[in-house]
Design a protein around this motif. Sequence first.
Motif, PDB file in Angstrom:
ATOM      1  N   MET A   7       0.854  -1.187   0.000  1.00 40.55           N
ATOM      2  CA  MET A   7       0.000   0.000   0.000  1.00 40.55           C
ATOM      3  C   MET A   7       0.885   1.230   0.000  1.00 40.55           C
ATOM      4  SD  MET A   7      -3.218   1.128   0.409  1.00 40.55           S
ATOM      5  CE  MET A   7      -3.988   2.704   0.744  1.00 40.55           C
ATOM      6  N   THR A   8       0.801   2.051  -1.036  1.00 40.91           N
ATOM      7  CA  THR A   8       1.588   3.276  -1.075  1.00 40.91           C
ATOM      8  C   THR A   8       0.908   4.359  -0.253  1.00 40.91           C
ATOM      9  OG1 THR A   8       0.463   3.998  -3.064  1.00 40.91           O
ATOM     10  CG2 THR A   8       2.498   2.741  -3.345  1.00 40.91           C
ATOM     11  N   GLY A   9       1.660   5.363   0.071  1.00 40.93           N
ATOM     12  CA  GLY A   9       1.149   6.437   0.906  1.00 40.93           C
ATOM     13  C   GLY A   9       2.168   6.780   1.970  1.00 40.93           C
ATOM     14  N   TYR A  10       1.715   7.415   3.020  1.00 34.04           N
ATOM     15  CA  TYR A  10       2.606   7.894   4.064  1.00 34.04           C
ATOM     16  C   TYR A  10       2.172   7.345   5.420  1.00 34.04           C
ATOM     17  CZ  TYR A  10       3.440  11.290   0.326  1.00 34.04           C
ATOM     18  OH  TYR A  10       3.705  11.886  -0.885  1.00 34.04           O
ATOM     19  N   ALA A  11       3.144   7.181   6.294  1.00 35.71           N
ATOM     20  CA  ALA A  11       2.879   6.835   7.692  1.00 35.71           C
ATOM     21  C   ALA A  11       3.506   7.942   8.532  1.00 35.71           C
ATOM     22  CB  ALA A  11       3.489   5.483   8.048  1.00 35.71           C
ATOM     23  N   VAL A  12       2.656   8.792   9.090  1.00 38.00           N
ATOM     24  CA  VAL A  12       3.142   9.902   9.912  1.00 38.00           C
ATOM     25  C   VAL A  12       3.264   9.403  11.349  1.00 38.00           C
ATOM     26  CG1 VAL A  12       2.780  12.293  10.603  1.00 38.00           C
ATOM     27  CG2 VAL A  12       1.951  11.494   8.374  1.00 38.00           C
ATOM     28  N   VAL A  13       4.464   9.525  11.883  1.00 38.84           N
ATOM     29  CA  VAL A  13       4.793   8.888  13.160  1.00 38.84           C
ATOM     30  C   VAL A  13       5.224   9.928  14.184  1.00 38.84           C
ATOM     31  CG1 VAL A  13       6.286   7.188  14.292  1.00 38.84           C
ATOM     32  CG2 VAL A  13       5.500   6.804  11.932  1.00 38.84           C
ATOM     33  N   ASP A  14       4.834   9.693  15.416  1.00 33.66           N
ATOM     34  CA  ASP A  14       5.391  10.479  16.527  1.00 33.66           C
ATOM     35  C   ASP A  14       5.673   9.530  17.681  1.00 33.66           C
ATOM     36  OD1 ASP A  14       5.835  13.368  17.694  1.00 33.66           O
ATOM     37  OD2 ASP A  14       4.845  12.216  19.265  1.00 33.66           O
ATOM     38  N   VAL A  15       6.817   9.720  18.329  1.00 34.78           N
ATOM     39  CA  VAL A  15       7.143   8.934  19.510  1.00 34.78           C
ATOM     40  C   VAL A  15       7.446   9.866  20.669  1.00 34.78           C
ATOM     41  CG1 VAL A  15       8.024   6.948  18.229  1.00 34.78           C
ATOM     42  CG2 VAL A  15       9.606   8.760  18.891  1.00 34.78           C
ATOM     43  N   GLU A  16       7.020   9.468  21.855  1.00 33.79           N
ATOM     44  CA  GLU A  16       7.446  10.115  23.099  1.00 33.79           C
ATOM     45  C   GLU A  16       8.427   9.150  23.757  1.00 33.79           C
ATOM     46  OE1 GLU A  16       6.615  13.209  23.839  1.00 33.79           O
ATOM     47  OE2 GLU A  16       5.429  13.246  21.990  1.00 33.79           O
ATOM     48  N   THR A  17       9.505   9.688  24.273  1.00 31.83           N
ATOM     49  CA  THR A  17      10.615   8.834  24.701  1.00 31.83           C
ATOM     50  C   THR A  17      11.098   9.176  26.102  1.00 31.83           C
ATOM     51  OG1 THR A  17      12.312  10.306  23.784  1.00 31.83           O
ATOM     52  CG2 THR A  17      11.343   8.680  22.289  1.00 31.83           C
ATOM     53  N   THR A  18      11.908   8.282  26.645  1.00 32.16           N
ATOM     54  CA  THR A  18      12.469   8.494  27.982  1.00 32.16           C
ATOM     55  C   THR A  18      13.670   9.426  27.968  1.00 32.16           C
ATOM     56  OG1 THR A  18      13.970   6.597  27.814  1.00 32.16           O
ATOM     57  CG2 THR A  18      11.734   6.170  28.652  1.00 32.16           C
ATOM     58  N   GLY A  19      14.122   9.823  26.787  1.00 34.72           N
ATOM     59  CA  GLY A  19      15.280  10.696  26.674  1.00 34.72           C
ATOM     60  C   GLY A  19      15.609  10.928  25.211  1.00 34.72           C
ATOM     61  N   THR A  22       5.937   5.702   3.132  1.00 36.34           N
ATOM     62  CA  THR A  22       7.028   6.624   3.427  1.00 36.34           C
ATOM     63  C   THR A  22       6.917   7.066   4.882  1.00 36.34           C
ATOM     64  OG1 THR A  22       6.952   7.439   1.165  1.00 36.34           O
ATOM     65  CG2 THR A  22       8.148   8.779   2.768  1.00 36.34           C
ATOM     66  N   PHE A  23       8.006   6.920   5.622  1.00 39.32           N
ATOM     67  CA  PHE A  23       8.033   7.326   7.034  1.00 39.32           C
ATOM     68  C   PHE A  23       8.118   8.845   7.089  1.00 39.32           C
ATOM     69  CE2 PHE A  23       9.839   8.271  11.128  1.00 39.32           C
ATOM     70  CZ  PHE A  23       9.424   7.251  11.979  1.00 39.32           C
ATOM     71  N   VAL A  24       7.153   9.471   7.794  1.00 35.06           N
ATOM     72  CA  VAL A  24       7.100  10.926   7.912  1.00 35.06           C
ATOM     73  C   VAL A  24       6.989  11.291   9.388  1.00 35.06           C
ATOM     74  CG1 VAL A  24       5.859  13.037   7.272  1.00 35.06           C
ATOM     75  CG2 VAL A  24       5.909  11.089   5.698  1.00 35.06           C
ATOM     76  N   ALA A  25       7.712  12.328   9.779  1.00 34.24           N
ATOM     77  CA  ALA A  25       7.602  12.842  11.143  1.00 34.24           C
ATOM     78  C   ALA A  25       8.099  14.276  11.162  1.00 34.24           C
ATOM     79  CB  ALA A  25       8.408  11.986  12.121  1.00 34.24           C
ATOM     80  N   ALA A  44      -1.319  16.260  14.000  1.00 37.68           N
ATOM     81  CA  ALA A  44      -0.947  17.614  13.595  1.00 37.68           C
ATOM     82  C   ALA A  44       0.082  17.574  12.472  1.00 37.68           C
ATOM     83  CB  ALA A  44      -0.399  18.383  14.795  1.00 37.68           C
ATOM     84  N   ALA A  45       1.070  16.693  12.605  1.00 39.74           N
ATOM     85  CA  ALA A  45       2.078  16.558  11.549  1.00 39.74           C
ATOM     86  C   ALA A  45       1.440  16.057  10.252  1.00 39.74           C
ATOM     87  CB  ALA A  45       3.191  15.614  11.999  1.00 39.74           C
ATOM     88  N   ALA A  46       0.459  15.179  10.356  1.00 41.15           N
ATOM     89  CA  ALA A  46      -0.245  14.686   9.165  1.00 41.15           C
ATOM     90  C   ALA A  46      -1.002  15.817   8.475  1.00 41.15           C
ATOM     91  CB  ALA A  46      -1.201  13.558   9.548  1.00 41.15           C
ATOM     92  N   GLU A  47      -1.584  16.699   9.260  1.00 40.85           N
ATOM     93  CA  GLU A  47      -2.293  17.836   8.675  1.00 40.85           C
ATOM     94  C   GLU A  47      -1.317  18.796   7.995  1.00 40.85           C
ATOM     95  OE1 GLU A  47      -5.431  20.299   7.520  1.00 40.85           O
ATOM     96  OE2 GLU A  47      -5.299  18.181   8.090  1.00 40.85           O
ATOM     97  N   LEU A  48      -0.137  18.978   8.614  1.00 44.32           N
ATOM     98  CA  LEU A  48       0.894  19.787   7.960  1.00 44.32           C
ATOM     99  C   LEU A  48       1.313  19.142   6.635  1.00 44.32           C
ATOM    100  CD1 LEU A  48       3.209  20.804  10.951  1.00 44.32           C
ATOM    101  CD2 LEU A  48       1.599  22.267   9.718  1.00 44.32           C
ATOM    102  N   LEU A  49       1.453  17.825   6.634  1.00 46.46           N
ATOM    103  CA  LEU A  49       1.816  17.115   5.405  1.00 46.46           C
ATOM    104  C   LEU A  49       0.770  17.365   4.321  1.00 46.46           C
ATOM    105  CD1 LEU A  49       3.548  15.082   3.811  1.00 46.46           C
ATOM    106  CD2 LEU A  49       2.185  13.246   4.867  1.00 46.46           C
ATOM    107  N   ARG A  50      -0.499  17.327   4.689  1.00 47.95           N
ATOM    108  CA  ARG A  50      -1.569  17.584   3.704  1.00 47.95           C
ATOM    109  C   ARG A  50      -1.433  18.991   3.113  1.00 47.95           C
ATOM    110  NH1 ARG A  50      -5.933  20.234   3.055  1.00 47.95           N
ATOM    111  NH2 ARG A  50      -5.826  21.146   5.149  1.00 47.95           N
TER     112      ARG A  50
END
Length: 432
Positions: free
Chosen positions: A1-13, A84-87, A156-162
């Motif tokens: 499946m083509t398209g984008y995967a908009v990702v966000d991670v919260e991390t310990t550091g 496509t990985f997007v962040a 929010a990042a996905a909306e910016l991508l649009r």
Amino acid sequence: MTGYAVVDVETTGLFPGGHDRIAEIAIVQVDSDGQIEDTWATLVNPGRDLGPQQIHGINASDTRHAPTFNDIAGMVAELLRGRTFVAHNAQFDRRFVWHAFAATGYDVPLIAPTTLCTMRTGAQLFPTAPRSLAGACFHHGVTLDSAHEALSDARAAAELLRIYLAGGARHAVPGWDDVVELAATTPWPLIPATGATPVRRGVATERDTHFLARLAAARTLPITTWEKEEYLELVDRALLDRHISAREHDQLAEFCVQLKIGREEAGALHREYLSGLAAVAWADGVLDPAEVADFLAVAGMLGVTVADARQILESPMLTGSETTSGRAVTVDNGSSAMSSRFTLNPGDLVVFTGSMDEPRDVWERRAGAAGLVPHPAVTKKVRLVVAADPDSMSGKARKAESYGIPVVSEIGFARILDDVARSTAVGARTAG
């Protein structure tokens, strides 16, 4: 499946190749025109302390219910495969996700040539717009519901991508189509899905019921002196920082279930504990408002009503017995209830863990000034562990639990230091 995967991670550091881990991940699948197709998010149990909780706002009481990354690796791979990985600041998120997969034994094609960054794209298309996610969203009129909450940030990042796609990003950014094609055609390893259920923030309020609610109504056998003293000691340790953590709720419930202590017996023991606390409060013959507020707060944590608590507080010298459903439970002026009360003494070892509000060296200096000895590791000789979050999953906190060492918060430790200071002052006056 083509398209984008908009990702966000919260991390310990900030360092994915070292000790830091993902604590929350969100993936928003977007089609080739920038329209959202699906969303997915979960907290992740990092197997360590949560780092700067004041930034991401994630609680250990929630993540203790969450899957590990190993549990969700198959699902994450399925959501990213062929897209496509997007962040926003994509290098950060991509490296964390890549290292998380690597820790499970999989080498996945999350590399710079298959990644697009909304922060960089925004700078190219709109040079005068702010680069931060919050600033870019404000500039373009995009709603950012809750900064540093993974799904909110990913949406929010996905909306910016649009917006960027509509603004001609495919033509303005060199190599855009090449990135998309490479991401779509690069094979991923087959990673089995475990069926792990995503866990959201706030889950602890639904799952972590008060320990009294987990007990049977009552039992038929009398409570032995040993059982009573062990239970009251466990209660006292849990109340050190005036907060019963999720871990401590579990410990209290498990102890009661093992010894078949029911809700009625536990309630009677709680009133006995409060009787002892009242006797301590009345020791100088005066009750100030702070003592009353503290007493009522403790009563609430133990499931004792305000009316019953006030009656206990106003009758601290009561002796005799309370009858619960026809069974007598000894009340002895609180002497037994408070005989094993937790105390710290000069020379006791104290361990600190987690990213605290106050710098750790500040706490270590305060501990040293009180005669306590900061220690780097948890051993059976350690008396107390101070954690940024009492439900911390750090190795130190887990080892402390296995040794029966109390784990308290910064606020709780400050209270303990105040108690130590008062005890020292009273001892000095008495000696004089």
